[in-house]
Design a protein around this motif. Structure first.
Motif, PDB file in Angstrom:
ATOM      1  N   UNK A  75    -136.411 -83.096  16.574  1.00 53.00           N
ATOM      2  CA  UNK A  75    -136.251 -82.330  15.261  1.00 53.00           C
ATOM      3  C   UNK A  75    -137.340 -83.098  14.598  1.00 53.00           C
ATOM      4  N   UNK A  76    -137.341 -84.347  14.137  1.00 53.31           N
ATOM      5  CA  UNK A  76    -138.330 -84.773  13.402  1.00 53.31           C
ATOM      6  C   UNK A  76    -139.534 -84.576  14.046  1.00 53.31           C
ATOM      7  N   UNK A  77    -139.831 -84.917  15.100  1.00 56.26           N
ATOM      8  CA  UNK A  77    -141.081 -84.489  15.505  1.00 56.26           C
ATOM      9  C   UNK A  77    -141.584 -82.970  15.447  1.00 56.26           C
ATOM     10  N   UNK A  78    -140.914 -82.287  15.827  1.00 59.45           N
ATOM     11  CA  UNK A  78    -140.791 -80.825  15.304  1.00 59.45           C
ATOM     12  C   UNK A  78    -141.352 -80.444  13.969  1.00 59.45           C
ATOM     13  N   UNK A  79    -140.592 -80.957  13.083  1.00 58.50           N
ATOM     14  CA  UNK A  79    -140.808 -80.641  11.588  1.00 58.50           C
ATOM     15  C   UNK A  79    -142.310 -81.251  11.147  1.00 58.50           C
ATOM     16  N   UNK A  80    -142.432 -82.665  11.728  1.00 52.66           N
ATOM     17  CA  UNK A  80    -143.725 -82.938  11.357  1.00 52.66           C
ATOM     18  C   UNK A  80    -145.065 -82.220  11.979  1.00 52.66           C
ATOM     19  N   UNK A  81    -144.476 -81.660  12.771  1.00 50.21           N
ATOM     20  CA  UNK A  81    -145.847 -80.675  13.385  1.00 50.21           C
ATOM     21  C   UNK A  81    -145.962 -79.637  12.741  1.00 50.21           C
ATOM     22  N   UNK A  82    -144.730 -79.116  12.280  1.00 56.50           N
ATOM     23  CA  UNK A  82    -144.724 -77.722  11.456  1.00 56.50           C
ATOM     24  C   UNK A  82    -145.398 -78.122  10.100  1.00 56.50           C
ATOM     25  N   UNK A  83    -145.403 -79.330   9.825  1.00 56.45           N
ATOM     26  CA  UNK A  83    -145.815 -79.667   8.335  1.00 56.45           C
ATOM     27  C   UNK A  83    -147.195 -80.298   8.489  1.00 56.45           C
TER      28      UNK A  83
END
Length: 134
Positions: A75-83
């Protein structure tokens, strides 16, 4: 011109209330000359990503012992990608079964350190695999 000091955020995602390992690695990073931001206990992936972006870190190290690593680290990796901040290196450590490591790496976690890994080898990995962001 000298290279900027590496900035590492050390986070404790989820309900895990044990932070001794996170504090030990944070101190090892500090002693190695890195700037360290420690978020404290019980952080959500959203809080960790927000802090990582606000603090302009080069990497996020996540310590997890609760067993929720397969949900929280990706989830941290996904959110970083989204941002649009997926150039921030994510690595983790804690009680993580070897069988779960390939899936975490496929989700974007660069490295996973299991119990018994020396702080020296983690610091060395960071030096070899994390560069200051532009």
């Amino acid at each position: 011109m000298t290279e900027r000091t590496l900035r590492i955020l050390v986070g404790k995602p989820g309900l895990d209330g044990h932070d001794r390992g996170a504090k030990i690695i944070a101190r090892a990073f500090r002693d190695a000359g890195f700037e360290v931001i420690y978020t404290g206990l019980h952080q959500t992936p959203e809080q960790i990503v927000s802090a990582a972006i606000q603090e302009d870190v080069d990497a996020v190290g996540l310590s997890i012992l609760s067993g929720a690593h397969n949900a929280l680290l990706p989830r941290v990796c996904q959110l970083l990608k989204e941002k649009k901040a997926d150039d921030i290196v994510v690595f983790g450590g804690g009680v993580i079964p070897d069988d779960d490591i390939p899936g975490l790496k496929r989700a974007g976690v660069s490295e996973v350190f299991t119990p018994g890994t020396s702080t020296e080898s983690i610091v060395q990995w960071v030096r070899e695999n994390v560069a200051p962001r532009a």
